[in-house]
Structures are given as C-alpha cells and as structure tokens.
Design a protein around this motif. Structure first.
Motif, PDB file in Angstrom:
ATOM      1  N   ARG A  84       8.449 -38.298 -46.962  1.00  0.00           N
ATOM      2  CA  ARG A  84       8.719 -39.505 -46.189  1.00  0.00           C
ATOM      3  C   ARG A  84      10.158 -39.422 -45.694  1.00  0.00           C
ATOM      4  O   ARG A  84      11.091 -39.760 -46.423  1.00  0.00           O
ATOM      5  CB  ARG A  84       8.539 -40.761 -47.031  1.00  0.00           C
ATOM      6  N   GLY A  85      10.325 -38.903 -44.499  1.00  0.00           N
ATOM      7  CA  GLY A  85      11.672 -38.719 -43.968  1.00  0.00           C
ATOM      8  C   GLY A  85      12.432 -37.736 -44.836  1.00  0.00           C
ATOM      9  O   GLY A  85      11.997 -36.608 -45.029  1.00  0.00           O
ATOM     10  N   ASP A  86      13.536 -38.171 -45.413  1.00  0.00           N
ATOM     11  CA  ASP A  86      14.321 -37.282 -46.268  1.00  0.00           C
ATOM     12  C   ASP A  86      14.047 -37.521 -47.755  1.00  0.00           C
ATOM     13  O   ASP A  86      14.811 -37.107 -48.610  1.00  0.00           O
ATOM     14  CB  ASP A  86      15.816 -37.421 -45.969  1.00  0.00           C
ATOM     15  N   LYS A  87      12.923 -38.181 -48.075  1.00  0.00           N
ATOM     16  CA  LYS A  87      12.556 -38.479 -49.466  1.00  0.00           C
ATOM     17  C   LYS A  87      11.263 -37.774 -49.854  1.00  0.00           C
ATOM     18  O   LYS A  87      10.385 -37.539 -49.024  1.00  0.00           O
ATOM     19  CB  LYS A  87      12.345 -39.982 -49.662  1.00  0.00           C
ATOM     20  N   LEU A  88      11.168 -37.449 -51.131  1.00  0.00           N
ATOM     21  CA  LEU A  88       9.930 -36.932 -51.714  1.00  0.00           C
ATOM     22  C   LEU A  88       9.229 -38.128 -52.358  1.00  0.00           C
ATOM     23  O   LEU A  88       9.815 -38.818 -53.192  1.00  0.00           O
ATOM     24  CB  LEU A  88      10.234 -35.885 -52.783  1.00  0.00           C
ATOM     25  N   ARG A  89       8.004 -38.378 -51.939  1.00  0.00           N
ATOM     26  CA  ARG A  89       7.244 -39.513 -52.482  1.00  0.00           C
ATOM     27  C   ARG A  89       6.161 -38.966 -53.398  1.00  0.00           C
ATOM     28  O   ARG A  89       5.182 -38.365 -52.947  1.00  0.00           O
ATOM     29  CB  ARG A  89       6.634 -40.340 -51.370  1.00  0.00           C
ATOM     30  N   ILE A  90       6.361 -39.150 -54.687  1.00  0.00           N
ATOM     31  CA  ILE A  90       5.413 -38.647 -55.676  1.00  0.00           C
ATOM     32  C   ILE A  90       4.259 -39.636 -55.782  1.00  0.00           C
ATOM     33  O   ILE A  90       4.462 -40.833 -55.992  1.00  0.00           O
ATOM     34  CB  ILE A  90       6.098 -38.419 -57.029  1.00  0.00           C
TER      35      ILE A  90
END
Length: 100
Positions: free
Chosen positions: A75-81
């Motif tokens: 998600r953009g510059d995030k990792l969504r676990i």
C-alpha cells in the motif's frame, strides 16, 4: 521476484488483523514484521488472492528463529500484512531447502 523490503517505510495493519493473527495463530504483529528484517526472506506472488490488488506470500524467520508464513500486499510505501501464521511442514521444508 526481487523483493526489497528496504524500499518500504513501515507497516500498515487493518484493525481486524491487529488481534486476529495473535488470537488464531499465536503470532504477534511484531513477530510478523520481524521476518522482513531477517534473511533469508522468500517472497512469491499469490495470484489466487490477487483479484483486487497484487498479493504476496512470504516465508521468513523471526528474531527468535520462529518460521512464519505471511500474506501481504503493498500500500504505497507500506507493507500491509493480511495474515500471519507458523509455517506448516511443507513450508518449513521449502524454507530450509532454500537456505542450503
């Protein structure tokens, strides 16, 4: 897939997943995040669950040497676990073979 977790600035958690993985699989959010900082990290696309966005599977090791299987998305510059659980026998074998 050449996956570089250093390209991402952090993690994003859905409020429902904050407690689900711990309650269901005894895996804390912190443990799940740790596998992205330890080697080896095995990441593969998960096309069966990629209908609305690309999803990935990961096998990795926590700081306490616990092997985990994660499903996540970007998600953009995030990792969504999305989910985290201990590896099963087949996944452990694949991870150990990859290390050799």
């Amino acid at each position: 897939m050449a996956f570089d977790p250093a390209r991402y600035t952090g993690f994003e958690w859905d409020t429902g997943n904050l407690t689900k993985n711990s309650a269901k699989h005894d895996v804390t959010c912190r443990e799940a995040e740790e596998i992205f900082f330890n080697q080896p990290l095995i990441v593969a696309p998960d096309p069966a669950h990629s209908r609305t966005e690309p999803r990935f599977r990961a096998l990795g090791r926590t700081n306490t040497d616990r092997l985990l299987h994660l499903n996540f998305t970007l998600r953009g510059d995030k990792l969504r676990i999305i989910s985290a659980r201990p590896t099963n026998r087949q996944e452990r074998t694949a991870y150990e073979k990859y290390q050799s």
